[in-house]
Motif scaffolding. Structure first.
Motif, PDB file in Angstrom:
ATOM      1  N   THR A 189      -9.272  14.893 -35.921  1.00 18.19           N
ATOM      2  CA  THR A 189      -7.903  14.902 -36.433  1.00 18.19           C
ATOM      3  C   THR A 189      -7.900  15.593 -37.783  1.00 18.19           C
ATOM      4  N   ASP A 208      -6.374  16.374 -41.639  1.00 19.60           N
ATOM      5  CA  ASP A 208      -5.675  15.865 -42.822  1.00 19.60           C
ATOM      6  C   ASP A 208      -5.196  17.080 -43.623  1.00 19.60           C
ATOM      7  N   THR A 247      -2.820   8.737 -39.690  1.00 15.88           N
ATOM      8  CA  THR A 247      -1.482   8.264 -40.047  1.00 15.88           C
ATOM      9  C   THR A 247      -1.067   8.918 -41.371  1.00 15.88           C
ATOM     10  N   ASN A 248       0.081   8.516 -41.901  1.00 12.84           N
ATOM     11  CA  ASN A 248       0.502   8.997 -43.227  1.00 12.84           C
ATOM     12  C   ASN A 248       0.236   7.946 -44.301  1.00 12.84           C
ATOM     13  N   LYS A 249      -0.687   7.021 -44.011  1.00 13.06           N
ATOM     14  CA  LYS A 249      -0.986   5.918 -44.932  1.00 13.06           C
ATOM     15  C   LYS A 249      -2.454   5.904 -45.358  1.00 13.06           C
ATOM     16  N   GLU A 302      -6.734   0.216 -36.278  1.00 15.29           N
ATOM     17  CA  GLU A 302      -6.440   1.030 -37.449  1.00 15.29           C
ATOM     18  C   GLU A 302      -7.461   0.714 -38.534  1.00 15.29           C
ATOM     19  N   ILE A 306      -0.800  10.856 -32.448  1.00 19.52           N
ATOM     20  CA  ILE A 306       0.403  10.293 -33.056  1.00 19.52           C
ATOM     21  C   ILE A 306       1.433  11.406 -33.209  1.00 19.52           C
ATOM     22  N   ASP A 340       6.411  12.540 -36.446  1.00 20.13           N
ATOM     23  CA  ASP A 340       7.210  11.621 -37.259  1.00 20.13           C
ATOM     24  C   ASP A 340       6.526  10.284 -37.488  1.00 20.13           C
ATOM     25  N   LYS A 341       5.314  10.131 -36.949  1.00 20.15           N
ATOM     26  CA  LYS A 341       4.469   8.946 -37.133  1.00 20.15           C
ATOM     27  C   LYS A 341       5.066   7.670 -36.518  1.00 20.15           C
ATOM     28  N   LYS A 342       5.990   7.823 -35.591  1.00 21.55           N
ATOM     29  CA  LYS A 342       6.628   6.651 -34.990  1.00 21.55           C
ATOM     30  C   LYS A 342       5.932   6.179 -33.710  1.00 21.55           C
ATOM     31  N   LEU A 380       2.421   6.324 -31.022  1.00 15.06           N
ATOM     32  CA  LEU A 380       1.020   6.628 -30.751  1.00 15.06           C
ATOM     33  C   LEU A 380       0.831   6.677 -29.239  1.00 15.06           C
ATOM     34  N   ASN A 410       8.191  15.351 -31.426  1.00 13.74           N
ATOM     35  CA  ASN A 410       8.651  13.970 -31.263  1.00 13.74           C
ATOM     36  C   ASN A 410       9.439  13.775 -29.972  1.00 13.74           C
TER      37      ASN A 410
END
Length: 394
Positions: free
Chosen positions: A66, A68, A135-137, A158, A197, A200-202, A204, A272
């Motif tokens: 993935t 980044d 993720t965005n976190k 996670e 994912i 929009d990260k909503k 998976l 999305n």
């Protein structure tokens, strides 16, 4: 006479507004963010040195990757079951600054050991980590195939990128879990290889590499297999939909060993609206057959409430739509066991990069191979404008 002239002036006004009305309707009804790959081009390969070690761990078994974009790093998950070192992921740099991938431009720079919710390393054999999604976190989701033979359940967890510690565990629907009767659930080593994912990260998505026991046969020579795509809502971390994905039948070539394996090792969400790239990989007895597909969930039936496809019959179930994008056997490249894919950065010419990576199985006869492509991604509106305005292609 003046009245007649005025009447004939009206259509000219209408002609002026018709394009505006059409554009408004197109913007309203066309899914602007939905995308499609209109072209793909190979831009190079690289391999990691055999026996490469980093921070006292052997680099290998890289089954998922993935990207980044914020830090220009790639995270690759190793499927080592704790035999070579603890469960872990690697941070890589991949230099595409010249618009191509060249040998020596892929460099592992860090190792992150995965820890369970108690902050302890996973026991040997407890994990078979195959898929990874950012993720965005500053966290990643990681999927494990488990071990059906030992009744070790698959998981999707996670993890923190900074500490490697487990943060959350997603619930797995019961139909996927193995049991003592061997009448349902995942097949051994044919479970959750894929993970992705949406932008929009909503949501998976993961998928079984082959059919669940109660859904149909595993892939064989000249026979495909029905896989399930499983959708999670990341707003509540709950599974909510499933879709049927049918792999392509693959013919073995000079299969003197009698060994054959085929399946779905990875998915990549493009937008999305349910559009993906899917990777199908087969060991044919003499080398690997790798195919890349464009996939759409549009019109596919939700099979979440169906526990067994064999029990209900799957002939009337609408599968996901597939379109072959590339048969890798057409490339002048000796293919290895490609299992992971991710979008990379934009290239100097503005096109989107795509990176694929192979799992060397810690086998001296195999390689950790990285393949790079450039792809053109277009929305439905852009494609329509290109048809209406041919000069747009120039």
């Amino acid at each position: 006479m003046q009245l007649i002239k005025n009447i004939f002036k009206i259509p000219r006004i209408i002609y002026f507004f018709i394009p505006i009305i059409l554009i408004i309707l197109l913007l309203k009804f066309i899914p602007i963010n939905a995308v499609e790959i209109s072209s793909i081009g190979f831009i190079g390969e690289a391999t990691l040195a055999k026996g490469l070690n980093l921070q006292k761990t052997q680099v290998g078994g890289l089954s998922g990757i993935t990207y980044d974009a914020k830090n220009n790093f790639y995270y690759a998950i190793s499927d080592d079951r704790g035999q070579k070192a603890n469960a872990r992921l690697y941070t890589l740099t991949i230099d595409l600054s010249k618009g191509s991938l060249q040998q020596g431009r892929v460099i592992p720079v860090n190792v992150t050991t995965l820890l369970n919710e108690n902050g302890q390393t996973f026991r040997p054999g407890e994990t078979d980590t195959e898929g990874i999604a950012l993720t965005n976190k500053a966290t990643v989701f990681i999927s494990s195939e488990g071990d059906a033979a030992k009744l070790i359940n698959p998981f999707i967890k996670e993890f923190s990128l900074s500490s490697g510690r487990e943060i959350a565990t997603l619930p797995i629907p019961n139909k996927f879990l193995p049991d003592k009767s061997n009448q349902k659930g995942i097949r051994n080593n044919l479970a959750f290889e894929s993970l992705t994912i949406t932008p929009d990260k909503k949501y998976l998505f993961t998928a079984t590499e082959n059919a669940l026991i109660q859904d149909g046969v595993a892939a064989k020579a000249n026979i495909g297999t029905p896989c399930r795509i499983l959708q999670y809502n990341l707003l509540n971390n709950q599974p909510e939909k499933e879709f049927l994905y049918q792999t392509e039948p693959v013919s073995p070539f000079l299969n003197v060993t009698g060994k054959f394996a085929s399946g779905l090792p990875d998915l990549l969400a493009l937008d999305n609206q349910g559009h993906f790239l899917s990777l199908e990989r087969s060991f044919t007895g003499l080398g690997f057959a790798i195919s890349l597909f464009q996939v759409s969930l549009e019109g596919a039936d939700d099979i979440y409430k169906i526990d067994s496809l064999l029990a209900v019959g799957s002939k009337n179930i609408k599968t996901v739509q597939k379109k072959l994008l590339l048969d890798f056997r057409t490339l002048d490249v000796l293919l290895d066991n490609i299992e992971g894919l991710t979008l990379g950065p934009k290239l100097p010419d503005g096109q989107q990069s795509l990176i694929l990576i192979s799992d060397n199985n810690f086998n001296a006869l195999q390689r950790t191979q990285i393949l790079a492509f450039k792809i053109k991604i277009e929305t439905p509106l852009i494609r329509l404008l290109r048809r209406l305005l041919p000069n747009l292609n120039r």
